[in-house]
Design a protein around this motif. Sequence first.
Motif, PDB file in Angstrom:
ATOM      1  N   TRP A 176       1.371   6.570 -11.166  1.00  0.00           N
ATOM      2  CA  TRP A 176       2.045   5.271 -11.228  1.00  0.00           C
ATOM      3  C   TRP A 176       2.968   5.081 -10.045  1.00  0.00           C
ATOM      4  O   TRP A 176       3.137   3.968  -9.547  1.00  0.00           O
ATOM      5  N   GLY A 177       3.553   6.182  -9.590  1.00  0.00           N
ATOM      6  CA  GLY A 177       4.429   6.078  -8.422  1.00  0.00           C
ATOM      7  C   GLY A 177       3.696   5.537  -7.211  1.00  0.00           C
ATOM      8  O   GLY A 177       4.232   4.743  -6.439  1.00  0.00           O
TER       9      GLY A 177
ATOM     10  N   LEU B 252       4.694   4.452   0.843  1.00  0.00           N
ATOM     11  CA  LEU B 252       6.128   4.229   1.049  1.00  0.00           C
ATOM     12  C   LEU B 252       6.407   3.854   2.499  1.00  0.00           C
ATOM     13  O   LEU B 252       7.079   2.856   2.779  1.00  0.00           O
TER      14      LEU B 252
ATOM     15  N   TYR C 261       1.162   3.451  -7.201  1.00  0.00           N
ATOM     16  CA  TYR C 261       0.980   2.004  -7.371  1.00  0.00           C
ATOM     17  C   TYR C 261       2.281   1.244  -7.094  1.00  0.00           C
ATOM     18  O   TYR C 261       2.270   0.199  -6.446  1.00  0.00           O
ATOM     19  N   TYR C 262       3.393   1.756  -7.595  1.00  0.00           N
ATOM     20  CA  TYR C 262       4.673   1.079  -7.375  1.00  0.00           C
ATOM     21  C   TYR C 262       5.030   1.049  -5.892  1.00  0.00           C
ATOM     22  O   TYR C 262       5.499   0.042  -5.368  1.00  0.00           O
ATOM     23  N   LEU C 263       4.824   2.175  -5.206  1.00  0.00           N
ATOM     24  CA  LEU C 263       5.140   2.220  -3.782  1.00  0.00           C
ATOM     25  C   LEU C 263       4.201   1.334  -2.971  1.00  0.00           C
ATOM     26  O   LEU C 263       4.609   0.726  -1.989  1.00  0.00           O
ATOM     27  N   THR C 264       2.953   1.245  -3.386  1.00  0.00           N
ATOM     28  CA  THR C 264       2.005   0.368  -2.697  1.00  0.00           C
ATOM     29  C   THR C 264       2.407  -1.090  -2.856  1.00  0.00           C
ATOM     30  O   THR C 264       2.156  -1.917  -1.982  1.00  0.00           O
ATOM     31  N   PHE C 265       3.090  -1.427  -3.940  1.00  0.00           N
ATOM     32  CA  PHE C 265       3.541  -2.808  -4.173  1.00  0.00           C
ATOM     33  C   PHE C 265       4.580  -3.237  -3.136  1.00  0.00           C
ATOM     34  O   PHE C 265       4.804  -4.429  -2.947  1.00  0.00           O
ATOM     35  N   LEU C 266       5.196  -2.276  -2.448  1.00  0.00           N
ATOM     36  CA  LEU C 266       6.129  -2.632  -1.366  1.00  0.00           C
ATOM     37  C   LEU C 266       5.433  -3.473  -0.300  1.00  0.00           C
ATOM     38  O   LEU C 266       6.067  -4.285   0.361  1.00  0.00           O
TER      39      LEU C 266
END
Length: 197
Positions: free
Chosen positions: A1-2, A61, A4-9
Amino acid sequence: WGLYYLTFLWVVGQAMFPVWFFQGMQKMKYVTIVNVLSRMLFTVAIFVFIQNENDYIYVPLLNGLGFIIGGLLSLGIIYKRFNQSVDLSRVQLMHYTKQGFYIFLSHINISLYSVGNTVILGLLVNNSAVGYYAMADKIMRAFSMLQIPVLGALFPHMAQLIKSNKTLAIYRLKKILRFGALIYLIALIFIVIFAQQ
């Protein structure tokens, strides 16, 4: 999940990047300068900070930070060079949301068109087939992206020309269309000839 969240940046950075402003002002050189600087910097950072496969989490990131810093740089250019500031009040945001709703829908449609095939294929076949398809699709899209800077540079000029001389604008659009069709025809013939390779 990390991951995916970092890719959302990337999404955050792209949302901050005001390509539309530079298109409207016919100053596309700033888009090129900011994109090249931020992406070069963070590509170098990937080679410096990524040492082994366990560092994969840092790739999105670093790329995301590249997009965000590019967005901040471009907003700084707008403030310094063009003496403009961004109004992010609730009233203005609601106004922009209503005004841009149809553009938003068209972008959603483009996103569904561009990734929908891969997602649907992933539901139906194994990962290897999806990987082959995604790789071929990325190559095809990379070639199609070559036209985007040209279209981005032509759009404001043609919009101005349509206001002042519609006949000349249509003539030039037809000329551009014929030229583009010729280039795509040559590329298509090349692909057909060398398809096996």
